[in-house]
Design a protein around this motif. Structure first.
Motif, short mmCIF file in Angstrom:
data_model
loop_
_atom_site.label_atom_id
_atom_site.label_comp_id
_atom_site.label_asym_id
_atom_site.label_seq_id
_atom_site.Cartn_x
_atom_site.Cartn_y
_atom_site.Cartn_z
N VAL A 13 0.81 -1.30 -0.07
CA VAL A 13 0.22 0.00 0.07
C VAL A 13 1.13 1.45 -0.13
N LEU A 14 2.22 0.94 0.21
CA LEU A 14 2.90 1.99 0.19
C LEU A 14 2.75 3.19 -0.47
N GLY A 15 2.72 4.64 -1.25
CA GLY A 15 2.79 5.54 -2.25
C GLY A 15 1.24 4.96 -3.00
N ARG A 16 0.08 4.21 -1.95
CA ARG A 16 -0.79 4.20 -2.65
C ARG A 16 -1.64 5.36 -2.34
N ASP A 17 -3.11 5.42 -2.91
CA ASP A 17 -4.15 6.71 -2.47
C ASP A 17 -5.25 6.03 -1.48
N PRO A 18 -5.21 6.09 0.08
CA PRO A 18 -6.44 4.78 0.78
C PRO A 18 -7.98 5.11 0.06
N HIS A 19 -8.22 5.59 -0.82
CA HIS A 19 -9.05 5.07 -1.59
C HIS A 19 -8.97 4.33 -2.78
N SER A 20 -7.97 3.88 -2.91
CA SER A 20 -8.26 2.37 -3.70
C SER A 20 -8.87 1.06 -2.70
N LEU A 21 -8.87 1.23 -1.05
CA LEU A 21 -9.08 0.16 -1.04
C LEU A 21 -10.59 -0.11 -0.69
N SER A 22 -11.76 1.35 -1.20
CA SER A 22 -13.01 1.19 -0.89
C SER A 22 -13.79 0.30 -1.48
N SER A 23 -14.66 -0.20 -0.85
CA SER A 23 -15.71 -0.92 -1.52
C SER A 23 -16.56 -0.74 -2.65
N GLY A 24 -17.39 0.83 -2.68
CA GLY A 24 -17.98 1.09 -3.49
C GLY A 24 -18.67 0.65 -3.19
N ARG A 25 -19.55 0.52 -1.76
CA ARG A 25 -20.42 1.52 -1.25
C ARG A 25 -20.66 2.45 -1.28
N GLY A 79 -16.46 8.49 11.96
CA GLY A 79 -17.45 7.52 10.96
C GLY A 79 -17.54 5.95 10.94
N GLU A 80 -18.59 5.64 10.39
CA GLU A 80 -18.26 4.21 9.80
C GLU A 80 -18.23 4.30 8.19
N VAL A 81 -16.81 3.28 7.58
CA VAL A 81 -16.62 3.38 6.58
C VAL A 81 -16.65 1.93 6.10
N TRP A 82 -17.08 1.52 4.71
CA TRP A 82 -17.26 0.13 3.99
C TRP A 82 -15.56 0.09 3.64
N ASN A 83 -15.48 -0.40 3.41
CA ASN A 83 -13.84 -0.65 3.04
C ASN A 83 -13.55 -2.17 2.85
N ARG A 84 -12.67 -3.19 1.46
CA ARG A 84 -12.45 -4.03 1.08
C ARG A 84 -11.21 -4.71 1.64
N GLU A 144 -12.55 -9.33 0.19
CA GLU A 144 -14.20 -9.22 1.22
C GLU A 144 -14.46 -8.11 1.26
N VAL A 145 -16.07 -7.59 1.96
CA VAL A 145 -16.39 -6.22 2.53
C VAL A 145 -16.25 -6.20 3.69
N TYR A 146 -16.01 -5.53 4.49
CA TYR A 146 -16.31 -4.99 5.81
C TYR A 146 -16.06 -3.43 6.59
N VAL A 147 -16.51 -3.35 7.37
CA VAL A 147 -17.17 -1.85 7.84
C VAL A 147 -16.09 -1.42 9.24
N GLN A 148 -15.74 -0.37 8.87
CA GLN A 148 -14.46 0.27 10.23
C GLN A 148 -15.47 1.48 10.39
#
Length: 569
Positions: free
Chosen positions: A310-322, A343-348, A353-357
């Protein structure tokens, strides 16, 4: 006053000649032209007053002055010239038998003296040149010493000069560092009185070595130790000991830097690093452009991604699309406005696997307020959310049939009534009870009875619209809410469908079970305007249907009903 110069293409040496004797002045000018390697520009005045007046309008490289002037004589002339031209070398011209006066002039600050009557151009030119060079060297040395003295005095580090047995110099910072009342309180102290702790002997050994030997190129000794201040308190210090020469003898320059804050900062950094590495919460740090620069082990456990991945990546690349783009724009707006977001965010995860954090974002700004880092701290709450959903479901739904229970039925009926009242519409409530359920339950057992209730729930769902509600009150009692009912006939149609559907035998694991149902119908607003009134009316109507022979429906009587329908069997 007259000016006289000889130029040979090089910069001329500017000479102020203070001489009232025309013959002596003429001789000096002639000697400065004979075999001169460099041109001279001579300005002659005859009195001290004229010489002093020139300080406002002219600059010179050297002053040649006679001591016997019309308005001044001897030491008075020397002192006046030196005051008037403090940065200009002065050469005194004395009488033939007055060498003592020349010596006196040098002692008072003049660079040299010449006895009048000489006829040696090289001597004059060499004397002037040497006077200028010595003056320049002395000035450079003074400036260097002044710069060094200034640096020592303004240094934030404590600086001590130690001889074999005592401190002989301390700067302002040393006075403050050692909590002394003044320099004199430090002067004369032995170095052993100022240091403490594990490295004390090493520091004193370095100081002693410097005092006993001094070799060109000796490297300073740097150590960390505890400093014992005069008020009895101690601080952490970095001590640098360098060999120097003081008044021709070996000495030690000791520089003491208070590193208490640095030690505290290092401890805090180590603590923060330990927390970062060991906390159960995942942590992620991004740079000012929101690209990942650090993650902790918990991040790797939660997401499945290593730092390298993940080094150098934008965290949005881990999003779930929800989440919609509006969700993220709101998050960033609040983050930039307040410096925090929670808040609560759904990521992948890496495995898809999609999970909520549960996520907390914070900004780190520099001294100018510019954002330099973003920090995200999150934990996986998927199990927590699922458990909360299970608890919510158990609180609102029937555990056997998964139909809404009495509590959820009441909430939905209230909402439907409020909407129907606003729109001046109608709403139907069907209260039904199974006919013949108890014999089946008694004959085949509770397990078969439970399976039958589940099958009944499925058939009831098939009898209504998605906007309708089918609820189980308990036992074999069910309620159906029909919002947006055009008239009582619509409710009767659904009731007839329910009775027909439930009259078809149920096949349950090789067992054929036949039951029926009795249905009571109430319609808003004729049979009541509250949930309780409607349910009570439908319940009474159901009992009427039971008493009338079961397997039929009855609509609660309401004379105000425009349809004029009282009951149907």
């Amino acid at each position: 006053m007259d000016g006289w110069s000889v130029a040979r293409g090089r910069t001329a040496i500017r000479v102020l000649l203070v001489e009232d004797n025309p013959g002596d002045a003429r001789l000096v000018k002639i000697l400065l032209t004979e075999d001169a390697d460099q041109p001279y520009q001579v300005t002659q005045v005859a009195t001290l007053k004229e010489a002093v007046a020139l300080t406002v309008t002219a600059t010179f490289d050297v002053v040649l002055t006679d001591l016997g002037l019309p308005d001044s004589h001897g030491t008075d002339t020397v002192d006046a010239i030196l005051r008037a031209w403090p940065d200009c070398p002065v050469v005194v011209l004395t009488g033939l038998d007055d060498r003592d006066t020349g010596t006196m002039a040098v002692q008072r600050g003049c660079q040299d003296y010449l006895v009048k009557g000489f006829n040696d151009s090289q001597l004059l030119q060499r004397t002037i040149r040497y006077a200028i060079e010595r003056s320049a060297s002395a000035r450079a040395l003074r400036e260097s010493e002044e710069r060094f003295r200034t640096l020592v005095e303004v240094s934030p580090d404590a600086i001590l000069l130690c001889t074999a047995d005592s401190v002989v110099f301390a700067n302002v910072a040393a006075v403050n560092t050692f909590c002394a009342s003044g320099r004199q309180e430090l002067h004369g102290l032995q170095p052993s009185q100022l240091f403490n702790g594990a490295n004390k002997e090493l520091v004193l050994s370095a100081v002693g070595s410097s005092q006993h030997q001094h070799r060109e190129g000796d490297e300073p000794t740097r150590l960390e130790c505890t400093l014992k201040r005069l008020d009895g308190t101690c601080i952490d210090a970095e001590v640098t000991v360098a060999p120097v020469v003081h008044k021709g003898k070996p000495a030690a320059e000791v520089i003491v830097r208070d590193i208490t804050e640095r030690i505290i900062a290092e401890r805090q950094y180590r603590l923060a690093a330990a927390v970062f590495e060991t906390t159960d919460e995942a942590m992620m740090v991004t740079d000012a452009t929101n690209h990942i620069i650090a993650v902790n082990p918990a991040f790797e456990r939660v997401t499945g991604y290593s730092l390298h991945e993940v080094l150098g990546r934008d965290p949005h690349s881990l999003s779930s699309g929800r989440h919609e783009p509006l969700f993220y724009s709101g998050m960033w707006h609040e983050l930039m406005e307040s410096g925090h977001w929670h808040g609560e965010v759904w990521n992948r995860r890496k495995n898809g696997e999609v999970y909520v954090q549960r996520l907390t974002l914070s900004l780190i700004r520099d001294a100018e307020g510019v954002v330099v880092n973003h920090v995200g701290v999150f934990s996986d709450i998927t199990d927590e959310k699922q458990e909360a959903e299970r608890i919510r479901f158990r609180a609102s739904y029937d555990a056997l049939t998964s139909l809404p229970n009495r509590s959820l039925l009441h909430d939905r009926l209230l909402q439907a009534l409020a909407k129907t009242a606003r729109e001046c519409g109608r709403l139907g409530v069907l209260f039904l009870d199974l006919d013949g359920f108890k014999p089946v339950n008694d004959k085949f057992g509770h397990l078969v009875g439970d399976h039958l209730l589940v099958a009944v729930a499925e058939r009831l769902r098939g009898c209504v619209r998605e906007s309708d509600t089918v609820a189980r009150l308990g036992g074999d009692e069910f309620v159906i809410v029909l919002p947006d009912t055009a008239n009582a006939v619509d409710a009767l149609t659904v009731a007839a469908k329910v009775i027909a559907t439930l009259s078809v035998p149920f096949e349950l694991d090789g067992i054929s079970a036949r039951i029926g149902s009795s249905v009571g119908i109430a319609v808003f607003p004729g049979n009541g305007r509250t949930a309780e009134e409607l349910l009570c009316a439908a319940d009474h109507a159901m009992y009427t249907a039971k008493q009338a022979g079961k397997g039929r429906y009855v609509i609660a009587p309401h004379p105000a009903d425009a349809d004029g329908i009282v009951s149907v069997g």
